[in-house]
Design an enzyme around this catalytic site. Structure first.
Site, PDB file in Angstrom:
ATOM      1  N   SER A 147       0.837  -1.198   0.000  1.00  0.00           N
ATOM      2  CA  SER A 147       0.000   0.000   0.000  1.00  0.00           C
ATOM      3  C   SER A 147       0.868   1.242   0.000  1.00  0.00           C
ATOM      4  CB  SER A 147      -0.900   0.019   1.245  1.00  0.00           C
ATOM      5  OG  SER A 147      -1.563   1.263   1.360  1.00  0.00           O
ATOM      6  N   TYR A 159      -1.427  -0.275  10.234  1.00  0.00           N
ATOM      7  CA  TYR A 159      -1.641  -0.752   8.866  1.00  0.00           C
ATOM      8  C   TYR A 159      -0.473  -0.360   7.968  1.00  0.00           C
ATOM      9  CZ  TYR A 159      -3.712  -1.182   4.217  1.00  0.00           C
ATOM     10  OH  TYR A 159      -3.951  -1.516   2.905  1.00  0.00           O
TER      11      TYR A 159
END
Length: 300
Positions: A147, A159
């Site tokens: 990501s 995350y």
């Protein structure tokens, strides 16, 4: 002179595992891989979603079986790979897509939620990848889903850290597996998935036409033979834009002393490094044309 290639990507005769394939990006990856010839293992811990994706693929004339193994458990990750080998006699490609995401500021983090996310997003990629490389006897391709949040993004610290780990793992595995004919790349996607619906800004910046299906051709390209020679790369796609993400490097100037003490370190920063500090966070590092797409709820 530009040579235009007209040969379409094909995965005929190849067996591929897609984790987290019950919905969203994983479902799009699995369906696209099957549509261009791959036999697919559709993995998702949600049995209903996994079987639904597999059924849709089979109804469309493709080949798919469902798996509900948890990638966060190393034994189940090995069993997932065994499903592919037992069903199709081989494993040629793995898409490490399964992941969790949530938004929280550091002082609001729940340690149990942190542990669960890391087990899926980091250990799940490692466990499944390790099992896969042992089964890829004649080479293969691993596509890890990272990501852009790995560059740093507000309220997504855990995350972002997990996806940074995936990018780092991709670089190392590409080095380790090159001689074995196994290519390892990572994709940083931005698509309109269920996470976008939680934020009005996300829905503005990532409208419904930025579907997961727009990311799928990149993933299947990396799985196929047309991407031979492409390994160790992190590639970002947000639908209309596709680009290679820069890899970490040692930045000049490099200062050298026989020994460093408190005063010399302080002088290094006040006299030299102060003009060379790096912008931190995704919003500060990307060009304006890419910043427009950012929002924590829209990132996967």
């Amino acid at each position: 002179m530009v040579v235009r290639m007209t040969r379409l990507t094909t995965l005929n005769g190849r067996a591929v595992i897609v984790t987290g394939a019950g919905q969203g990006l994983g479902r799009a990856f699995a369906r696209h891989a099957a549509a261009i010839g791959a036999a697919v293992v559709v993995n998702d811990v949600d049995a209903e979603l996994a079987h639904d994706t597999a059924s849709v693929i089979n109804a469309a004339g493709g080949v798919a079986v469902a798996s509900t193994h948890s990638v966060a458990d190393h034994k189940q990750a090995r069993a997932l790979v065994d499903v592919c080998v037992n069903e199709y006699g081989r494993l040629d490609g793995l898409v490490n897509n399964a992941a969790l995401n949530y938004s929280a500021l550091p002082w609001d983090e729940d340690p149990e939620r942190v542990r669960e996310l890391v087990e899926v997003n980091v250990l799940g990629v490692i466990y499944t990848g390790l099992a896969a490389v042992r089964a890829m006897r004649s080479g293969g391709s691993i596509v890890n889903i990272s990501s852009g949040a790995a560059l740093g993004q507000r309220a997504l610290g855990t995350y972002a850290a997990s996806k940074g780990a995936v990018a780092s793992l991709t670089y190392s595995w590409a080095l380790d597996l090159e001689a074995a004919g196994i290519r390892v790349n990572a994709v940083c996607p931005l698509a309109h998935t269920r996470m976008v619906l939680t934020s009005e800004r996300s829905m503005r910046n990532c409208p419904p036409d930025r579907t997961p299906e727009r990311i799928a051709p990149l993933v299947t390209f990396l799985l196929g033979e047309r991407s031979q020679g492409v390994t160790g790369q992190v590639i970002r796609c947000n639908g209309p834009q596709l680009h290679i993400m820069g890899q970490p490097y040692f930045k000049a100037p490099v200062l050298t002393r026989e020994t460093w003490d408190d005063e010399s370190v302080a002088r290094a920063f006040t006299e030299v490094f102060g003009a060379h500090l790096e912008p931190y966070g995704m919003e500060k590092r990307l060009p304006p044309t890419l910043r427009d797409w950012l929002d924590p709820a829209a990132v996967l």
